[in-house]
Scaffold this motif. Structure first.
Motif, short mmCIF file in Angstrom:
data_model
loop_
_atom_site.label_atom_id
_atom_site.label_comp_id
_atom_site.label_asym_id
_atom_site.label_seq_id
_atom_site.Cartn_x
_atom_site.Cartn_y
_atom_site.Cartn_z
N TRP A 79 -7.24 80.37 -44.46
CA TRP A 79 -7.44 78.87 -44.26
C TRP A 79 -7.98 78.41 -42.97
O TRP A 79 -8.35 79.17 -41.76
CB TRP A 79 -5.99 78.61 -43.92
N GLY A 80 -8.71 77.30 -43.05
CA GLY A 80 -9.45 76.67 -41.93
C GLY A 80 -10.44 77.59 -41.14
O GLY A 80 -11.34 78.09 -41.72
N ALA A 81 -10.09 78.05 -40.03
CA ALA A 81 -10.99 78.37 -38.96
C ALA A 81 -10.93 80.07 -39.34
O ALA A 81 -11.71 80.89 -38.99
CB ALA A 81 -10.76 78.53 -37.54
N GLY A 82 -9.81 80.74 -40.21
CA GLY A 82 -9.87 81.86 -40.64
C GLY A 82 -10.73 82.23 -41.79
O GLY A 82 -11.44 81.21 -42.47
N ASN A 83 -10.98 83.51 -41.77
CA ASN A 83 -12.16 83.81 -42.81
C ASN A 83 -11.38 84.11 -44.00
O ASN A 83 -10.17 84.05 -44.15
CB ASN A 83 -12.99 84.99 -42.26
N VAL A 84 -12.00 84.40 -45.48
CA VAL A 84 -11.48 84.68 -46.57
C VAL A 84 -10.50 85.89 -46.58
O VAL A 84 -11.08 86.83 -45.89
CB VAL A 84 -12.58 84.78 -47.61
N GLU A 205 -17.33 78.28 -48.63
CA GLU A 205 -16.46 78.94 -48.03
C GLU A 205 -15.03 78.48 -48.44
O GLU A 205 -14.31 79.46 -48.68
CB GLU A 205 -16.54 79.01 -46.50
N ASP A 206 -15.08 77.16 -48.61
CA ASP A 206 -13.83 76.61 -49.29
C ASP A 206 -13.29 77.26 -50.63
O ASP A 206 -12.25 77.48 -51.07
CB ASP A 206 -13.69 74.99 -49.00
N VAL A 207 -14.25 77.06 -51.32
CA VAL A 207 -14.37 77.73 -52.87
C VAL A 207 -13.99 79.11 -52.62
O VAL A 207 -13.01 79.54 -53.25
CB VAL A 207 -15.63 77.53 -53.48
N ALA A 208 -14.43 79.94 -51.95
CA ALA A 208 -14.01 81.41 -51.86
C ALA A 208 -12.48 81.52 -51.33
O ALA A 208 -11.87 82.30 -51.85
CB ALA A 208 -15.07 82.16 -50.93
N LYS A 209 -12.00 80.48 -50.50
CA LYS A 209 -10.69 80.78 -49.68
C LYS A 209 -9.97 80.42 -50.80
O LYS A 209 -8.69 80.92 -51.03
CB LYS A 209 -10.78 79.86 -48.32
N HIS A 210 -9.97 79.08 -51.61
CA HIS A 210 -9.30 78.83 -52.50
C HIS A 210 -9.14 79.96 -53.84
O HIS A 210 -7.89 80.02 -54.24
CB HIS A 210 -9.62 77.31 -53.11
N LEU A 211 -10.04 80.19 -54.16
CA LEU A 211 -9.96 81.19 -55.26
C LEU A 211 -9.08 82.58 -54.87
O LEU A 211 -8.24 82.91 -55.66
CB LEU A 211 -11.55 81.83 -55.70
N ALA A 212 -9.28 83.01 -53.75
CA ALA A 212 -8.51 84.02 -53.26
C ALA A 212 -7.13 83.56 -53.20
O ALA A 212 -6.23 84.49 -53.19
CB ALA A 212 -8.98 84.69 -51.89
N ASN A 213 -6.88 82.60 -52.29
CA ASN A 213 -5.46 82.11 -52.16
C ASN A 213 -4.85 81.75 -53.52
O ASN A 213 -3.44 82.08 -53.46
CB ASN A 213 -5.54 80.87 -51.20
#
Length: 311
Positions: A79-84, A205-213
């Motif tokens: 999330w946010g400032a965290g990495n994927v 980066e948001d896309v990658a995070k949302h996919l993983a989350n």
């Protein structure tokens, strides 16, 4: 009677100087943000939000809460400032990361508030570190994701992978906004427009995070209700929520050993955006162990389970 006082009555010296700290958990970056209230009367409150929530984006809800309590917000890994964060890591990993951030911040007794995705994380922390937690509020939750919702969520992931952003935004927002009752929801149309803009402007980066989350939600059993947390728990939802419906929220409340359930009037799944003043009032009433039954914005307040008498 409402607890909320006008924001102008609160000294602004401490509430406007957030302390942002960098943390690392098992090789993943995360950050916390602690804002001190001028005159806190409740143990510090930890906010953990949904899929697109960041530590800075609580807005009006945070400002209202700061009239009563220190507020600790987080960017967990993913999330946010965290990495994927790869989806092989489940809710236990995120709960342990949150506990680590609290430890490093010197917070030894807190109240937890989780919204949507964040409810699984705070629930797990309450199970794994009960000595940390005084009370817990879960806003928009469920014991498990129903089959039809899993199918729809996988569909949104396919659209996102293909970068069909308009369709992705429309179908993702459909989870969070009850289109049939949008005129009955406070700020319903405005919240929908805000969410659409957010979905249409995701970075890579948001896309990658949302996919993983989202894959994490589909891959793991995020809530284990076989070991209910012992502290008092309030479960709340908007009366028009069609994603984490009132029935699903009530079912989860009933699995807890000391719990209440309420439906908030004129609200949907996005309670922190739709009715932030009322939600802050509800949270502070509950955390201060004050009666909920007379709150006019609650359609009902139900005592879903009570602790067993001590032997």
């Amino acid at each position: 009677m409402s607890l909320m006082r006008p924001a102008l009555t609160v000294p602004n010296t401490r509430t406007r100087s957030p302390l942002v700290s960098r943390h690392d958990w098992e090789g993943y970056r995360c950050e916390s943000r602690l804002v001190r209230a001028a005159a806190p009367r409740i143990a510090p409150l930890v906010l953990v939000g949904g899929a697109f929530q960041t530590k800075e984006s609580w807005g009006r809800l945070e400002r209202e809460l700061l009239t009563h309590v220190d507020v600790f917000t987080v960017d967990l890994p993913g999330w946010g400032a965290g990495n994927v964060l790869p989806d092989r890591h489940g809710a236990d990993f995120l709960a342990d990361a949150l506990g680590h951030m609290l430890d490093e911040s010197g917070l030894t007794s807190v109240n937890l508030v989780g919204g949507s995705y964040g409810t699984a994380i705070v629930y797990r922390l309450a199970q794994r570190r009960p000595e940390l937690v005084e009370r817990m509020v879960l806003v928009g939750t469920m014991t498990s994701i129903p089959g039809h919702a899993r199918v729809a969520m996988r569909r949104t992931l396919d659209l996102l992978v293909d970068r069909r952003m308009e369709e992705f935004a429309e179908e993702t927002v459909a989870f969070m906004v009850n289109a049939d009752r949008i005129d009955s929801v406070t700020a319903g149309s405005r919240v929908r427009r805000f969410l659409m803009r957010r979905m249409l402007n995701l970075s890579e980066e948001d896309v990658a995070k949302h996919l993983a989350n989202t894959m994490r939600l589909l891959r793991h059993e995020m809530l284990d209700t076989s070991r209910p947390p012992a502290m008092p728990v309030l479960v709340a939802t908007g009366e028009h929520d069609t994603f984490t419906t009132p029935d699903l929220c009530r079912d989860l409340a009933a699995t807890c050993s000391d719990s209440w359930f309420t439906r908030v009037a004129d609200a949907d799944h996005m309670l922190p955006l739709e009715r932030p003043v009322e939600l802050a009032d509800l949270i502070t009433h509950f955390l201060a162990d004050e009666p909920l039954e007379q709150l006019t914005y609650c359609r009902e307040v139900e005592r879903t389970s009570q602790p067993c008498p001590a032997r």
